[in-house]
Write an enzyme that holds these catalytic residues in place. Structure first.
Site, PDB file in Angstrom:
ATOM      1  N   HIS A 124     153.760  51.018  43.614  1.00 18.07           N
ATOM      2  CA  HIS A 124     152.722  50.056  43.216  1.00 18.07           C
ATOM      3  C   HIS A 124     153.253  48.992  42.265  1.00 18.07           C
ATOM      4  O   HIS A 124     152.755  47.861  42.271  1.00 18.07           O
ATOM      5  CB  HIS A 124     151.537  50.798  42.588  1.00 18.07           C
ATOM      6  CG  HIS A 124     150.639  51.433  43.599  1.00 18.07           C
ATOM      7  ND1 HIS A 124     149.259  51.369  43.537  1.00 18.07           N
ATOM      8  CD2 HIS A 124     150.913  52.145  44.714  1.00 18.07           C
ATOM      9  CE1 HIS A 124     148.734  52.008  44.572  1.00 18.07           C
ATOM     10  NE2 HIS A 124     149.722  52.500  45.292  1.00 18.07           N
TER      11      HIS A 124
ATOM     12  N   ASP B 230     146.073  54.684  57.416  1.00 13.14           N
ATOM     13  CA  ASP B 230     146.969  55.624  58.098  1.00 13.14           C
ATOM     14  C   ASP B 230     146.618  55.688  59.579  1.00 13.14           C
ATOM     15  O   ASP B 230     147.502  55.652  60.446  1.00 13.14           O
ATOM     16  CB  ASP B 230     146.846  57.030  57.496  1.00 13.14           C
ATOM     17  CG  ASP B 230     147.187  57.093  56.018  1.00 13.14           C
ATOM     18  OD1 ASP B 230     148.169  56.446  55.613  1.00 13.14           O
ATOM     19  OD2 ASP B 230     146.484  57.805  55.278  1.00 13.14           O
TER      20      ASP B 230
ATOM     21  N   TRP C 233     147.782  64.605  52.408  1.00 14.11           N
ATOM     22  CA  TRP C 233     148.067  64.216  53.789  1.00 14.11           C
ATOM     23  C   TRP C 233     148.770  65.332  54.557  1.00 14.11           C
ATOM     24  O   TRP C 233     148.657  65.415  55.767  1.00 14.11           O
ATOM     25  CB  TRP C 233     148.952  62.975  53.813  1.00 14.11           C
ATOM     26  CG  TRP C 233     148.315  61.704  53.383  1.00 14.11           C
ATOM     27  CD1 TRP C 233     147.660  60.802  54.176  1.00 14.11           C
ATOM     28  CD2 TRP C 233     148.280  61.148  52.058  1.00 14.11           C
ATOM     29  NE1 TRP C 233     147.223  59.733  53.434  1.00 14.11           N
ATOM     30  CE2 TRP C 233     147.586  59.920  52.131  1.00 14.11           C
ATOM     31  CE3 TRP C 233     148.772  61.583  50.823  1.00 14.11           C
ATOM     32  CZ2 TRP C 233     147.383  59.111  51.016  1.00 14.11           C
ATOM     33  CZ3 TRP C 233     148.559  60.776  49.711  1.00 14.11           C
ATOM     34  CH2 TRP C 233     147.865  59.562  49.808  1.00 14.11           C
TER      35      TRP C 233
ATOM     36  N   ARG D  81     154.596  56.978  43.434  1.00 12.45           N
ATOM     37  CA  ARG D  81     153.507  56.010  43.613  1.00 12.45           C
ATOM     38  C   ARG D  81     153.599  54.890  42.578  1.00 12.45           C
ATOM     39  O   ARG D  81     153.331  53.714  42.891  1.00 12.45           O
ATOM     40  CB  ARG D  81     152.158  56.733  43.513  1.00 12.45           C
ATOM     41  CG  ARG D  81     150.951  55.828  43.684  1.00 12.45           C
ATOM     42  CD  ARG D  81     149.661  56.626  43.824  1.00 12.45           C
ATOM     43  NE  ARG D  81     148.512  55.735  43.717  1.00 12.45           N
ATOM     44  CZ  ARG D  81     147.653  55.716  42.704  1.00 12.45           C
ATOM     45  NH1 ARG D  81     147.814  56.549  41.680  1.00 12.45           N
ATOM     46  NH2 ARG D  81     146.641  54.883  42.688  1.00 12.45           N
TER      47      ARG D  81
ATOM     48  N   HIS E  77     153.322  58.623  52.251  1.00  7.25           N
ATOM     49  CA  HIS E  77     152.152  59.493  52.183  1.00  7.25           C
ATOM     50  C   HIS E  77     152.474  60.922  52.614  1.00  7.25           C
ATOM     51  O   HIS E  77     151.589  61.773  52.586  1.00  7.25           O
ATOM     52  CB  HIS E  77     151.016  58.928  53.054  1.00  7.25           C
ATOM     53  CG  HIS E  77     150.329  57.756  52.454  1.00  7.25           C
ATOM     54  ND1 HIS E  77     149.463  56.942  53.156  1.00  7.25           N
ATOM     55  CD2 HIS E  77     150.378  57.236  51.195  1.00  7.25           C
ATOM     56  CE1 HIS E  77     149.005  55.980  52.367  1.00  7.25           C
ATOM     57  NE2 HIS E  77     149.551  56.132  51.168  1.00  7.25           N
TER      58      HIS E  77
END
Length: 271
Positions: free
Chosen positions: A42, A227, A183, A38, A167
């Site tokens: 990002h 999503d 998820w 992540r 995800h």
């Protein structure tokens, strides 16, 4: 030694030290790998193809402006866990370390090898941080996804579906993003389960005091509004494709993620 002068053996040593920091039994699902992925995502996802700024070049999440962007809540965990690696290999830039850590994390979790190369330089002024608010907002819908990924960063619809497929690992934290839960049932294994769960589970809006999110029938898994937008056109055909073909997802993800972490990178070494 600057990052651009490093030999392949130097990078291999960094890779090995990155892998050593991932296992952590009492953190989330036993691994820092998802949060390091992540961080790479990002750090790179701020690129604007029109303004020609942002992206992984510069390692600007070191500065308060970008570090305290609400979209980056919790990424201090990843930055801190990589500090001993930086201390052991002071020649590598933060921009290279963070993106390399994301690639190593993907492979560590069983995902594809990303053909990462170095050469990113760190910037030294908070004024060089990209504007806050460029990262995807999971609470929004289809038009937001298209605006961020296609219009601003320059990805195709297929690449967009691919990148959101990250995800498949990790989880949301109520004390960070406000959202809560994983998820998939295998949050430390990189796979195409995200697409399978999205297509084949029955998702209903969660009744709780947090932001709008969706849950499966057992209440164990979650999906964000962004999503759920992937079930709409023009995204859905690619969700169906990747749900059926894990190798195709891996191949396409490796290419799309490499493109993501190279957005705005002025010069790379050919190592």
């Amino acid at each position: 030694m600057s990052t651009t002068q490093a030999s392949p053996d130097k990078y291999l040593a960094v890779r090995k030290d990155i892998e050593k920091v991932f296992p952590k039994e009492d953190y989330d699902d036993g691994s820092f790998a998802p949060v390091c992925l992540r961080l790479a995502w990002h750090a790179s996802g701020t690129y604007d193809k029109h303004q020609k700024n942002g992206g992984s070049e510069g390692g600007t999440m070191r500065f308060k402006t970008e570090a305290e962007d609400p979209a980056n809540a919790g990424l201090d965990v990843a930055r801190n866990v990589l500090e001993p690696v930086k201390a052991a290999h002071q020649w590598i830039s933060y921009a290279d370390l963070w993106t390399l850590a994301g690639c190593v994390a993907i492979e560590h979790m069983g995902g594809p090898h990303i053909n990462w190369t170095g050469g990113r330089r760190d910037k030294h002024s908070e004024a060089e941080c990209p504007p806050v608010g460029r990262l995807p907002d999971g609470a929004l819908g289809k038009s937001h996804v298209l605006d961020v990924f296609v219009t601003r960063m320059g990805f195709s619809v297929q690449e967009t579906v691919c990148l959101i497929g990250a995800h498949t690992v990790g989880r949301c934290h109520k004390d960070r993003s406000g959202f809560d839960g994983p998820w998939t049932e295998t949050p430390t294994r990189f796979s195409n389960q995200f697409y399978k769960q999205l297509l084949h589970n029955k998702w209903t809006e969660k009744k709780w005091d947090g932001p709008r999110q969706f849950e499966d029938e057992d209440g164990d898994l979650m999906m964000l509004p962004t999503d759920m937008a992937l079930l709409e056109e023009p995204f859905r055909p690619y969700v169906e494709l990747y749900a059926k073909d894990k190798q195709r997802f891996f191949d396409d993800f490796a290419a799309a993620f490499l493109k993501l972490i190279e957005l705005g990178v002025a010069k790379r070494s050919n190592l």
